[in-house]
Scaffold this motif. Structure first.
Motif, PDB file in Angstrom:
ATOM      1  N   ALA A  50      -2.449  12.416  -7.393  1.00 30.01           N
ATOM      2  CA  ALA A  50      -3.183  11.688  -6.348  1.00 30.01           C
ATOM      3  C   ALA A  50      -3.238  12.510  -5.062  1.00 30.01           C
ATOM      4  O   ALA A  50      -4.265  12.545  -4.371  1.00 30.01           O
ATOM      5  N   GLU A  51      -2.135  13.192  -4.753  1.00 33.82           N
ATOM      6  CA  GLU A  51      -2.095  14.025  -3.533  1.00 33.82           C
ATOM      7  C   GLU A  51      -3.101  15.172  -3.626  1.00 33.82           C
ATOM      8  O   GLU A  51      -3.817  15.465  -2.672  1.00 33.82           O
ATOM      9  N   THR A 110       0.844  -1.187   0.000  1.00 28.86           N
ATOM     10  CA  THR A 110       0.000   0.000   0.000  1.00 28.86           C
ATOM     11  C   THR A 110       0.883   1.242   0.000  1.00 28.86           C
ATOM     12  O   THR A 110       1.647   1.452   0.934  1.00 28.86           O
ATOM     13  N   PRO A 111       0.782   2.043  -1.048  1.00 29.96           N
ATOM     14  CA  PRO A 111       1.562   3.285  -1.032  1.00 29.96           C
ATOM     15  C   PRO A 111       1.033   4.218   0.055  1.00 29.96           C
ATOM     16  O   PRO A 111      -0.182   4.382   0.183  1.00 29.96           O
ATOM     17  N   GLN A 112       1.921   4.770   0.838  1.00 32.05           N
ATOM     18  CA  GLN A 112       1.496   5.610   1.968  1.00 32.05           C
ATOM     19  C   GLN A 112       1.525   7.084   1.567  1.00 32.05           C
ATOM     20  O   GLN A 112       2.512   7.529   0.988  1.00 32.05           O
ATOM     21  N   PRO A 113       0.490   7.817   1.936  1.00 34.41           N
ATOM     22  CA  PRO A 113       0.584   9.269   1.722  1.00 34.41           C
ATOM     23  C   PRO A 113       1.571   9.852   2.734  1.00 34.41           C
ATOM     24  O   PRO A 113       1.715   9.306   3.833  1.00 34.41           O
ATOM     25  N   SER A 114       2.250  10.908   2.351  1.00 35.45           N
ATOM     26  CA  SER A 114       3.227  11.494   3.289  1.00 35.45           C
ATOM     27  C   SER A 114       2.493  12.135   4.467  1.00 35.45           C
ATOM     28  O   SER A 114       1.324  12.519   4.339  1.00 35.45           O
ATOM     29  N   SER A 115       3.193  12.237   5.595  1.00 38.38           N
ATOM     30  CA  SER A 115       2.547  12.842   6.769  1.00 38.38           C
ATOM     31  C   SER A 115       2.248  14.315   6.483  1.00 38.38           C
ATOM     32  O   SER A 115       1.275  14.877   6.975  1.00 38.38           O
ATOM     33  N   TRP A 116       3.102  14.923   5.636  1.00 36.00           N
ATOM     34  CA  TRP A 116       2.846  16.313   5.245  1.00 36.00           C
ATOM     35  C   TRP A 116       1.479  16.427   4.558  1.00 36.00           C
ATOM     36  O   TRP A 116       0.708  17.346   4.836  1.00 36.00           O
ATOM     37  N   LEU A 117       1.206  15.469   3.658  1.00 35.66           N
ATOM     38  CA  LEU A 117      -0.067  15.517   2.923  1.00 35.66           C
ATOM     39  C   LEU A 117      -1.258  15.406   3.876  1.00 35.66           C
ATOM     40  O   LEU A 117      -2.231  16.148   3.765  1.00 35.66           O
ATOM     41  N   VAL A 118      -1.140  14.487   4.825  1.00 41.30           N
ATOM     42  CA  VAL A 118      -2.247  14.275   5.763  1.00 41.30           C
ATOM     43  C   VAL A 118      -2.457  15.534   6.611  1.00 41.30           C
ATOM     44  O   VAL A 118      -3.594  15.990   6.794  1.00 41.30           O
ATOM     45  N   GLN A 119      -1.357  16.120   7.084  1.00 39.72           N
ATOM     46  CA  GLN A 119      -1.469  17.334   7.910  1.00 39.72           C
ATOM     47  C   GLN A 119      -2.050  18.491   7.098  1.00 39.72           C
ATOM     48  O   GLN A 119      -2.913  19.228   7.580  1.00 39.72           O
ATOM     49  N   ARG A 154      -8.097   7.421   9.442  1.00 36.61           N
ATOM     50  CA  ARG A 154      -8.548   6.053   9.198  1.00 36.61           C
ATOM     51  C   ARG A 154      -8.518   5.687   7.706  1.00 36.61           C
ATOM     52  O   ARG A 154      -8.169   4.587   7.325  1.00 36.61           O
ATOM     53  N   TYR A 155      -8.885   6.649   6.863  1.00 39.35           N
ATOM     54  CA  TYR A 155      -9.009   6.337   5.437  1.00 39.35           C
ATOM     55  C   TYR A 155      -7.804   6.764   4.604  1.00 39.35           C
ATOM     56  O   TYR A 155      -7.808   6.584   3.394  1.00 39.35           O
ATOM     57  N   GLN A 156      -6.781   7.363   5.232  1.00 35.80           N
ATOM     58  CA  GLN A 156      -5.707   7.968   4.443  1.00 35.80           C
ATOM     59  C   GLN A 156      -5.038   6.980   3.479  1.00 35.80           C
ATOM     60  O   GLN A 156      -4.863   7.297   2.295  1.00 35.80           O
ATOM     61  N   ASN A 157      -4.701   5.794   3.978  1.00 38.59           N
ATOM     62  CA  ASN A 157      -3.968   4.855   3.110  1.00 38.59           C
ATOM     63  C   ASN A 157      -4.843   4.319   1.979  1.00 38.59           C
ATOM     64  O   ASN A 157      -4.429   4.265   0.834  1.00 38.59           O
ATOM     65  N   ARG A 158      -6.053   3.928   2.343  1.00 34.24           N
ATOM     66  CA  ARG A 158      -6.947   3.345   1.332  1.00 34.24           C
ATOM     67  C   ARG A 158      -7.298   4.349   0.249  1.00 34.24           C
ATOM     68  O   ARG A 158      -7.295   4.037  -0.938  1.00 34.24           O
ATOM     69  N   LEU A 159      -7.615   5.564   0.675  1.00 31.90           N
ATOM     70  CA  LEU A 159      -8.048   6.576  -0.290  1.00 31.90           C
ATOM     71  C   LEU A 159      -6.896   7.001  -1.193  1.00 31.90           C
ATOM     72  O   LEU A 159      -7.059   7.106  -2.416  1.00 31.90           O
ATOM     73  N   TYR A 160      -5.733   7.197  -0.589  1.00 28.98           N
ATOM     74  CA  TYR A 160      -4.571   7.614  -1.389  1.00 28.98           C
ATOM     75  C   TYR A 160      -4.200   6.513  -2.398  1.00 28.98           C
ATOM     76  O   TYR A 160      -3.929   6.795  -3.564  1.00 28.98           O
ATOM     77  N   ARG A 161      -4.223   5.271  -1.933  1.00 28.59           N
ATOM     78  CA  ARG A 161      -3.889   4.146  -2.825  1.00 28.59           C
ATOM     79  C   ARG A 161      -4.874   4.077  -3.994  1.00 28.59           C
ATOM     80  O   ARG A 161      -4.475   3.924  -5.150  1.00 28.59           O
ATOM     81  N   TYR A 162      -6.156   4.214  -3.687  1.00 27.07           N
ATOM     82  CA  TYR A 162      -7.189   4.156  -4.731  1.00 27.07           C
ATOM     83  C   TYR A 162      -6.956   5.253  -5.771  1.00 27.07           C
ATOM     84  O   TYR A 162      -6.975   4.997  -6.984  1.00 27.07           O
ATOM     85  N   LEU A 163      -6.700   6.473  -5.286  1.00 30.07           N
ATOM     86  CA  LEU A 163      -6.491   7.590  -6.216  1.00 30.07           C
ATOM     87  C   LEU A 163      -5.215   7.389  -7.032  1.00 30.07           C
ATOM     88  O   LEU A 163      -5.184   7.676  -8.231  1.00 30.07           O
ATOM     89  N   LEU A 164      -4.192   6.872  -6.370  1.00 31.86           N
ATOM     90  CA  LEU A 164      -2.931   6.637  -7.079  1.00 31.86           C
ATOM     91  C   LEU A 164      -3.100   5.562  -8.150  1.00 31.86           C
ATOM     92  O   LEU A 164      -2.549   5.661  -9.244  1.00 31.86           O
ATOM     93  N   ARG A 165      -3.894   4.539  -7.834  1.00 32.32           N
ATOM     94  CA  ARG A 165      -4.130   3.486  -8.843  1.00 32.32           C
ATOM     95  C   ARG A 165      -4.879   4.068 -10.047  1.00 32.32           C
ATOM     96  O   ARG A 165      -4.672   3.624 -11.170  1.00 32.32           O
ATOM     97  N   ILE A 166      -5.746   5.035  -9.807  1.00 32.42           N
ATOM     98  CA  ILE A 166      -6.526   5.594 -10.915  1.00 32.42           C
ATOM     99  C   ILE A 166      -5.687   6.572 -11.747  1.00 32.42           C
ATOM    100  O   ILE A 166      -5.617   6.455 -12.962  1.00 32.42           O
ATOM    101  N   VAL A 167      -5.036   7.537 -11.075  1.00 36.76           N
ATOM    102  CA  VAL A 167      -4.352   8.582 -11.858  1.00 36.76           C
ATOM    103  C   VAL A 167      -2.879   8.267 -12.126  1.00 36.76           C
ATOM    104  O   VAL A 167      -2.275   8.861 -13.008  1.00 36.76           O
TER     105      VAL A 167
END
Lengths: 157, 192
Positions: free
Chosen positions: B43-44, A56-65, B24-37
Motif C-alpha cells: 500500500a505504501e 482509519t489506518p494512518q500512513p507514517s509521516s515518513w511515507l508522506v514526506q 488532505r488525501y493521505q489518510n483516505r488514499l492510504y486506507r483505500y489502497l490498504l483495503r485493496i492490497v
C-alpha cells in the motif's frame, strides 16, 4: 418477484444510505406494515454503523514526506522537460527562419540574387544546401554535447 | 461542482498545492489502497506511485471534474495492475485472517465512553475488519468507498468504471457476503 421480495433486496442498501429517494419512500412505507422487513432492516443497521466507524489506518509521516519529496522531484523534472520541449520548438523554428533568411542574404552578398530563378539556379541551390547542412550539423553537435553534459550533471546529483 | 483551488494551482505548477493535496488525501488514499492490497508495504509503494502518476497526468485532468474520483481511479488502476502482476488470484479469492495492519489503539473510537464500551466496540470492529478482509477485492473496495470514504453510488461507479446499477448490486452483494461471514463466525448474531 413480489413487492415484499423486491423491498427485501433493498434493505441492505437502505442501511447503506444508497437508495434513491423514491426507493427510500417505498422501503419506508413497506417496513411500516411488514414486521419481518422491519426486523431485517434493523439487523442491517449495526453492520452499516460499524463499517462507518472502522478505524482509519494512518500512513507514517515518513511515507508522506518521502512521497512529497519524490512527487516534487518528478514535478520539477517534468516542468524542466516541458520547458526544454518548448525551447526546442523555438530553436527549431528559429533555425528554419535563419536558414530561409540566410538563403536570401547569401544571394544578396554574392550579388546573384537576381539569378535565383535564372539558369545558374542549380549551382546556387547546391551552395545553399551545403551551407544549410553545415548549420544543422553544428546545431546537432551542440545539442549532443549539451545532452552529454546534462546527463553528467544528473549523475552527480 | 466546485472547482478545487489546490487542483487548479497544481495544474499551474504550484508545488505548495501538491503538498496540500497529499496532506488532505493521505489518510483516505492510504486506507483505500490498504483495503485493496491488504499489505502495508505494498500500500505504501502504491501510495507513492499514485502521487507520481498524479504529477504526470495533472495537466490532462479537467479541473471541473471530480478530483476524488479521478485520484481514486488512478490508485485503483495501479493497485489492480500490481495485484495482477504479483498475486493474480487475490483479485477474486478471499484471504482470511490477513488483517494485521491495525493495532488495538487504532480500533478504539473516542465515541465509546466507558472501558467496557471501548472493549466491546474494539471487539466489534475487529470482527468486522477481519470479515471484510476475507471478502474478494471488488467487495472490499466497494465497502470502503461507500462506508469509509462516504462516496455516493455514482462516484463509486465512476471510480470502479462500472454502470451505477452494477455498483449498486455490488454494494448489496458485498454487504450480504459480509453479513454471511459474520454470522458464520459468530452464529446467532453474537458478534453484535
Amino acid at each position: 418477484m413480489n413487492e415484499h421480495d423486491k423491498i427485501r433486496e433493498l434493505l441492505a442498501l437502505a442501511a447503506a444510505d444508497a437508495l434513491t429517494s423514491a426507493e427510500e419512500e417505498q422501503v419506508a412505507e413497506h417496513v411500516r406494515s411488514c414486521i419481518a422487513c422491519s426486523n431485517e432492516l434493523e439487523a442491517w443497521r449495526p453492520i452499516a454503523s460499524e463499517l462507518r466507524r472502522l478505524p482509519t489506518p494512518q500512513p507514517s509521516s515518513w511515507l508522506v514526506q518521502a512521497t512529497l519529496a519524490r512527487a516534487e522531484a518528478k514535478f520539477t523534472e517534468q516542468a524542466e522537460h516541458d520547458w526544454n520541449h518548448r525551447l526546442m520548438i523555438i530553436v527549431v523554428a528559429f533555425a528554419w527562419l535563419l536558414t530561409i533568411a540566410s538563403w536570401a542574404v547569401f544571394h544578396v552578398v554574392s550579388g546573384r540574387f537576381e539569378r535565383l530563378l535564372g539558369p545558374q539556379f542549380s549551382h546556387t541551390w547546391i551552395s545553399f544546401a551545403a551551407f544549410t547542412a553545415l548549420e544543422w550539423l553544428a546545431g546537432g553537435v551542440a545539442a549532443v554535447m549539451l545532452a552529454i553534459r546534462q546527463r553528467g550533471e544528473r549523475r552527480l546529483v | 461542482m466546485a472547482v478545487d483551488a489546490d487542483v487548479v494551482r497544481l495544474r499551474r505548477g504550484d508545488l505548495n498545492a501538491l503538498s496540500e493535496l497529499i496532506t488532505r488525501y493521505q489518510n483516505r488514499l492510504y486506507r483505500y489502497l490498504l483495503r485493496i492490497v491488504r499489505q502495508p508495504a505494498e500500500a505504501e509503494d502504491l501510495f507513492q506511485q499514485t502521487w507520481l502518476r498524479v504529477v504526470e497526468k495533472i495537466r490532462s485532468f479537467d479541473a471541473n471534474r471530480n478530483f476524488d474520483a479521478w485520484l481514486f481511479t488512478l490508485a485503483r488502476n495501479l493497485a489492480i495492475d500490481h495485484l495482477r502482476r504479483i498475486r493474480p488470484e487475490s483479485l477474486d479469492e478471499p484471504l482470511a485472517n490477513s488483517w494485521h495492519s491495525e493495532n488495538v489503539a487504532d480500533r478504539i473510537s473516542s465515541k465509546d465512553h466507558t472501558p467496557l464500551d471501548h472493549a466491546l466496540a474494539a471487539e466489534r470492529r475487529t470482527e468486522i475488519s477481519e470479515a471484510m478482509a476475507g471478502l474478494p477485492m471488488i467487495y472490499r473496495e466497494v465497502l470502503t468507498l461507500r462506508f469509509e470514504d462516504e462516496m455516493k453510488i455514482e462516484e463509486i461507479a465512476q471510480v470502479t468504471a462500472v454502470p451505477v446499477s452494477t455498483a449498486k448490486s455490488r454494494l448489496r452483494r458485498s454487504l450480504e457476503q459480509l453479513r454471511d461471514a459474520l454470522e458464520a463466525r459468530y452464529p446467532g448474531g453474537t458478534w453484535q
